[in-house]
Design a protein around this motif. Sequence first.
Motif, short mmCIF file in Angstrom:
data_model
loop_
_atom_site.label_atom_id
_atom_site.label_comp_id
_atom_site.label_asym_id
_atom_site.label_seq_id
_atom_site.Cartn_x
_atom_site.Cartn_y
_atom_site.Cartn_z
N GLN A 159 0.82 -1.22 0.00
CA GLN A 159 0.00 0.00 0.00
C GLN A 159 0.85 1.26 0.00
OE1 GLN A 159 -2.22 -1.15 3.42
NE2 GLN A 159 -3.40 -2.68 2.29
N ALA A 160 2.05 1.18 0.58
CA ALA A 160 2.94 2.34 0.58
C ALA A 160 3.40 2.69 -0.83
CB ALA A 160 4.16 2.06 1.46
N LYS A 161 3.38 1.71 -1.74
CA LYS A 161 3.77 1.94 -3.12
C LYS A 161 2.55 2.08 -4.04
CE LYS A 161 8.33 1.72 -2.99
NZ LYS A 161 9.21 2.80 -3.53
N GLY A 162 1.38 2.20 -3.46
CA GLY A 162 0.17 2.34 -4.26
C GLY A 162 -0.31 1.04 -4.88
N ALA A 163 0.14 -0.09 -4.35
CA ALA A 163 -0.29 -1.40 -4.85
C ALA A 163 -1.30 -2.01 -3.89
CB ALA A 163 0.92 -2.32 -5.01
N LEU A 164 -1.98 -3.05 -4.33
CA LEU A 164 -2.95 -3.75 -3.50
C LEU A 164 -2.42 -5.12 -3.10
CD1 LEU A 164 -6.30 -3.06 -5.44
CD2 LEU A 164 -5.16 -1.65 -3.72
N LEU A 165 -2.82 -5.58 -1.93
CA LEU A 165 -2.48 -6.94 -1.51
C LEU A 165 -3.69 -7.83 -1.76
CD1 LEU A 165 -0.72 -9.09 -0.22
CD2 LEU A 165 -1.57 -8.36 2.02
N ILE A 166 -3.48 -8.88 -2.54
CA ILE A 166 -4.51 -9.87 -2.81
C ILE A 166 -4.14 -11.15 -2.07
CG2 ILE A 166 -5.66 -11.26 -4.59
CD1 ILE A 166 -4.86 -9.04 -6.61
N ALA A 167 -5.00 -11.59 -1.17
CA ALA A 167 -4.77 -12.83 -0.43
C ALA A 167 -5.68 -13.92 -0.98
CB ALA A 167 -5.03 -12.62 1.06
N VAL A 168 -5.14 -15.11 -1.13
CA VAL A 168 -5.88 -16.25 -1.68
C VAL A 168 -6.00 -17.33 -0.60
CG1 VAL A 168 -5.95 -18.03 -3.46
CG2 VAL A 168 -4.99 -15.77 -3.99
N VAL A 169 -7.22 -17.75 -0.31
CA VAL A 169 -7.48 -18.77 0.70
C VAL A 169 -8.11 -19.97 0.02
CG1 VAL A 169 -8.67 -19.33 2.85
CG2 VAL A 169 -7.82 -17.00 2.48
N THR A 170 -7.39 -21.10 -0.01
CA THR A 170 -7.94 -22.30 -0.65
C THR A 170 -8.64 -23.21 0.35
OG1 THR A 170 -5.88 -23.53 -0.41
CG2 THR A 170 -6.17 -22.26 -2.44
N GLU A 171 -8.45 -22.99 1.64
CA GLU A 171 -9.09 -23.80 2.69
C GLU A 171 -9.77 -22.86 3.68
OE1 GLU A 171 -10.79 -25.74 4.17
OE2 GLU A 171 -9.58 -27.49 4.74
N PRO A 172 -11.05 -22.50 3.42
CA PRO A 172 -11.74 -21.53 4.28
C PRO A 172 -11.92 -22.00 5.72
CG PRO A 172 -13.28 -22.53 2.71
CD PRO A 172 -11.90 -22.93 2.29
N VAL A 173 -11.89 -23.31 5.96
CA VAL A 173 -12.00 -23.80 7.33
C VAL A 173 -10.85 -23.24 8.18
CG1 VAL A 173 -11.96 -25.87 8.80
CG2 VAL A 173 -13.25 -25.88 6.68
N ALA A 174 -9.72 -22.96 7.56
CA ALA A 174 -8.57 -22.43 8.28
C ALA A 174 -8.90 -21.11 8.98
CB ALA A 174 -7.39 -22.23 7.33
N LEU A 175 -9.83 -20.35 8.40
CA LEU A 175 -10.15 -19.04 8.96
C LEU A 175 -11.02 -19.15 10.21
CD1 LEU A 175 -10.69 -17.00 5.68
CD2 LEU A 175 -8.63 -17.30 7.05
N GLY A 176 -11.37 -20.37 10.59
CA GLY A 176 -12.01 -20.57 11.89
C GLY A 176 -11.00 -20.54 13.01
N LEU A 177 -9.71 -20.59 12.65
CA LEU A 177 -8.65 -20.60 13.65
C LEU A 177 -7.63 -19.50 13.43
CD1 LEU A 177 -7.68 -22.29 16.10
CD2 LEU A 177 -6.32 -23.67 14.51
N LEU A 178 -7.34 -19.19 12.15
CA LEU A 178 -6.32 -18.20 11.83
C LEU A 178 -6.92 -16.81 11.70
CD1 LEU A 178 -4.40 -20.15 9.02
CD2 LEU A 178 -3.84 -20.03 11.45
N LYS A 179 -6.08 -15.80 11.90
CA LYS A 179 -6.49 -14.42 11.71
C LYS A 179 -6.79 -14.20 10.24
CE LYS A 179 -4.99 -9.78 13.13
NZ LYS A 179 -3.87 -9.01 13.75
#
Length: 452
Positions: free
Chosen positions: A231-251
């Motif tokens: 973001q400091a360089k005017g770019a975007l961060l795209i995050a890809v999650v292939t196992e949504p169950v992980a988000l029940g535990l991970l930030k």
Amino acid sequence: MRYLPLSDADRSAMLETIGVAHVDDLFRDVPQEARLDGPIAKLPSHATELEVERHLSALARKNVPAGEVPFFLGCGAYKHPVPASVDHLIQRGEFLTAYTPYQPEIAQGTLQVLFEFQSQVARLMGCEVANASMYDGSTACWEAIGMARRITRKSKTLISSGLHPHYVSVCNTMAKFTGDTLETAVPTLTTETDIDDLIGRIDDETSAVVVQYPDILGRVADLSGLAQAAQAKGALLIAVVTEPVALGLLKSPGEMGADIVVGEGQSIGVGLNFGGPYVGLFACREKHIRQMPGRIAGETIDADGRRGFVLTLSTREQHIRREKATSNICTNAGLCALAFSIHMTLLGEKGLRQLAELNHARAVELSQRLAAIPGVELVNDLFFNEFTLKLPVEARPAVHRMVEKNVLGGVSLGRLYPGEAALANGLVVAVTETATDKDMDALVEALTEAVK
């Protein structure tokens, strides 16, 4: 669909109308060497239904029934049990009345589910808004890159070496027609991800940085610093999650500053089904909503003040001028999105967290047992339900030896990255709540024999 035979005169008239002399002219763009010069030699010219059924059944018997043997495959497609109630509910009339919700007065069931689906995905991903689903995770990933280009007016994207190679392949294919420059590499069998390397490569020409979370080797990294650097360089961060169950535990990636979060929703509500259909997840910051592809279902009230649902935003090429459309996604994976939403509702927040904890605990237990096999090394000690082993032998033949013992023991990196000698001994193992103690015993025994 009815078969309507045409006469020779009909065919001639059609060819004349479109300006060609022969039907073969319609295939002139197909190279001559790629065309068949006659029937496929190995196939019989005809067979009875009974003969075809017997032949296909014999072929099917050569397969290892995935649902009947210890199963430890992952890499973007995960085996989780789907409650029988999901299949029952998706067939209710209020969800089957409309293929696509263009007429809200007869599609309230579909529209409400899409609205709830969006709410669930947005919360899961840690973003303010989400769309009403996409084809699958790989196409959602590409659409995110295209969205970033429209927002930043730049076309260079840095792709983490930890992104699934099939996702990278889809993005490379699409970039051939858009002029995007995609920079990526293959992963290394180390504990550390390439986050620091990506941070060092971001410059003023970078449109976006794409990173998988957890990555293809199962590694989990803090994305906060990468988000700030992009973001400091005017770019975007795209995050890809292939196992949504992980988000029940991970930030969630959104909590760590990701601008766009996409992924695959298959593991919640959708079975493996021989590779599809799947359902793409797509969420982003509210300020970018006008550039988000697909469509959005919104909540409103009718003339009598009753709660209702409509399509709020649908910037697809069917609805506005083609050059102004945000994507060419011509439909969504509505049925799979419905299954996802129903399964997620049945789980609830507490159930999802418990499911995630169970997955992680089982994976930790198995990783320790497998790492104790002589010659086997655990590559990453920080993971969710998927980890990578470095074997003392090439992993692909080892996988086949385990299959001979009716154990689906993981995905070899040699299969995902053919020709990459440094990855040939890598084996990715996924452990879900479906793995029993007996299954894990079988894998330990099979892998011990396979690496001798």
